[in-house]
Design a protein around this motif. Structure first.
Motif, mmCIF file in Angstrom:
data_model
loop_
_atom_site.group_PDB
_atom_site.id
_atom_site.type_symbol
_atom_site.label_atom_id
_atom_site.label_comp_id
_atom_site.label_asym_id
_atom_site.label_seq_id
_atom_site.Cartn_x
_atom_site.Cartn_y
_atom_site.Cartn_z
ATOM 1 N N ASP A 260 0.852 -1.190 0.000
ATOM 2 C CA ASP A 260 0.000 0.000 0.000
ATOM 3 C C ASP A 260 0.885 1.236 0.000
ATOM 4 O OD1 ASP A 260 0.338 0.926 2.939
ATOM 5 O OD2 ASP A 260 -0.290 -1.162 3.167
ATOM 6 N N SER A 261 0.296 2.385 -0.303
ATOM 7 C CA SER A 261 1.111 3.586 -0.531
ATOM 8 C C SER A 261 1.688 4.194 0.739
ATOM 9 C CB SER A 261 0.312 4.644 -1.300
ATOM 10 O OG SER A 261 -0.840 5.039 -0.593
ATOM 11 N N THR A 262 1.357 3.657 1.924
ATOM 12 C CA THR A 262 2.033 4.116 3.135
ATOM 13 C C THR A 262 3.400 3.457 3.304
ATOM 14 O OG1 THR A 262 1.049 2.419 4.557
ATOM 15 C CG2 THR A 262 -0.167 4.479 4.314
ATOM 16 N N ILE B 286 -3.831 5.133 -1.546
ATOM 17 C CA ILE B 286 -4.718 5.650 -0.503
ATOM 18 C C ILE B 286 -5.035 7.100 -0.852
ATOM 19 C CG2 ILE B 286 -4.952 6.202 1.958
ATOM 20 C CD1 ILE B 286 -2.945 3.955 2.509
ATOM 21 N N ALA B 287 -6.303 7.448 -0.817
ATOM 22 C CA ALA B 287 -6.699 8.823 -1.098
ATOM 23 C C ALA B 287 -6.748 9.614 0.204
ATOM 24 C CB ALA B 287 -8.062 8.860 -1.788
ATOM 25 N N VAL B 288 -6.434 10.903 0.110
ATOM 26 C CA VAL B 288 -6.492 11.804 1.260
ATOM 27 C C VAL B 288 -7.398 12.967 0.890
ATOM 28 C CG1 VAL B 288 -5.181 13.348 2.762
ATOM 29 C CG2 VAL B 288 -4.194 11.149 2.065
ATOM 30 N N ILE C 291 -8.525 7.521 2.870
ATOM 31 C CA ILE C 291 -9.470 6.582 2.263
ATOM 32 C C ILE C 291 -8.685 5.479 1.557
ATOM 33 C CG2 ILE C 291 -11.482 6.373 0.759
ATOM 34 C CD1 ILE C 291 -11.659 9.492 0.880
ATOM 35 N N PRO C 292 -8.473 4.337 2.222
ATOM 36 C CA PRO C 292 -7.758 3.234 1.573
ATOM 37 C C PRO C 292 -8.646 2.532 0.553
ATOM 38 C CG PRO C 292 -8.514 2.556 3.732
ATOM 39 C CD PRO C 292 -8.857 4.016 3.607
ATOM 40 N N LEU D 92 2.076 10.555 1.865
ATOM 41 C CA LEU D 92 1.071 11.571 2.181
ATOM 42 C C LEU D 92 0.245 11.143 3.383
ATOM 43 C CD1 LEU D 92 -0.234 14.234 1.303
ATOM 44 C CD2 LEU D 92 -1.690 12.910 -0.248
ATOM 45 N N THR D 93 -0.163 9.871 3.416
ATOM 46 C CA THR D 93 -0.945 9.370 4.547
ATOM 47 C C THR D 93 -0.142 9.443 5.838
ATOM 48 O OG1 THR D 93 -2.096 7.854 3.062
ATOM 49 C CG2 THR D 93 -2.252 7.404 5.410
#
Length: 313
Positions: free
Chosen positions: A8-10, A28-30, A64-65, A290-291
């Motif tokens: 995941d993008s984290t 993941i959206a922020v 928002i994952p 970003l998250t």
């Protein structure tokens, strides 16, 4: 056998490394106010968004994952054709629903993949394993780097799976936050009362910075040091000692909530890099996701590595 790796993008690894080794990203959206940014680990986009939004309103942001359905669709539309066995390696399940979403999606994926693979000319079974790193940020990077190394060396899924599950129990993430008020406000927004206003105010007034540790999904302070630079120096010097004592993988990951040149100028950084070079440990460094910055604020420093049990100091 074609083995795929998904994070995941984290997961704080350089995007160039992820692309080079064909590691797929679950974004993941922020959402901050009316602005929505999808994090695909583009450092320039992250830094631009950081400057315009996070410092001002990040504490109240919504992350928002990928949903169960979105993960299912990604696999069925692409990954079940591209690979024979996929490892989906996620942020700790104690801090995010991504592991649970991927696990739920796996049931549908394994029930529905056969006609899709058959239409693409693949009549062999497809397998999927969801792995909880039990860690955060740069410490998440230890497992996918090891998975890439083992895959490149020709290891099969059984060997990779066992190694990843072992490392998840021995990976440590250490973080020094810059702004305790931000962490307190972010925690309150998420309903977590563990960081009180009093402790945040006291820490800020005295310029006390905690060193936080995450291991096996649990996070807590392991030291309190006056001043951000001294705290970072203590963290880097400690990490250098762990490197010299011997890590479980030849990998150390760093991330920073800002421009990397700022981190590289911090006290103790050069000594840590030198210790890694002496011990043959590869260093991966990147701008924090970003998250991650939404959750711990800008300017935080994080170090991740796999090691036998130890105490900070």
């Amino acid at each position: 056998m074609r083995i795929g790796i998904v994070v995941d993008s984290t997961c704080d690894l350089p995007v160039g490394y992820l692309h080079e080794h064909q590691v797929e990203i679950l974004p993941i959206a922020v959402r901050i106010g009316d602005e929505l940014q999808v994090d695909y680990r583009n450092e320039a986009d992250t830094l631009a968004y950081l400057r315009s939004h996070i410092a001002e309103r990040g504490a109240s942001a919504e992350t928002i994952p990928f949903s169960v359905e979105q993960i299912r669709d990604l696999f069925l539309q692409k990954l079940v054709v591209d690979y024979d066995h996929v490892f989906c390696i996620t942020v700790t399940s104690t801090r995010s629903p991504i592991f649970d979403h991927a696990t739920q999606a796996s049931y549908a994926i394994l029930n529905e993949y056969r006609p899709i693979r058959s239409a693409a000319g693949h009549n062999t079974p497809f397998a999927l394993r969801v792995v909880d790193t039990r860690n955060l940020f740069s410490a998440q990077g230890i497992l996918p780097v090891e998975a890439v190394r083992l895959r490149t060396g020709g290891e099969g899924p059984g060997r990779i799976r066992g190694r990843l599950e072992h490392l998840a129990l021995h990976t440590y993430g250490y973080l020094v936050p810059r702004d305790l008020y931000y962490i307190r406000n972010r925690a309150r927004h998420k309903g977590d009362r563990s960081v009180s206003l009093f402790s945040a105010a006291l820490g800020t007034a005295l310029d006390i910075k905690p060193v936080l540790c995450c291991v096996r999904g649990e996070t807590g302070p392991v030291a309190k040091i006056r001043g951000f630079d001294p705290a970072v120096r203590a963290l880097f010097e400690f990490a250098a000692r762990r490197v010299e004592a011997g890590l479980l993988t030849p990998t150390l990951c760093l991330c920073y909530g800002g421009e990397l040149d700022e981190m590289r100028a911090m006290p103790g950084y050069e000594a840590l890099r030198s210790a890694c070079a002496d011990q043959g440990v590869e260093v991966f460094e990147t701008v924090m996701s970003l998250t991650g910055m939404v959750n711990v604020g800008t300017g935080a420093v994080c170090v991740g590595f796999a090691s036998e049990a130890h105490a900070f100091g």
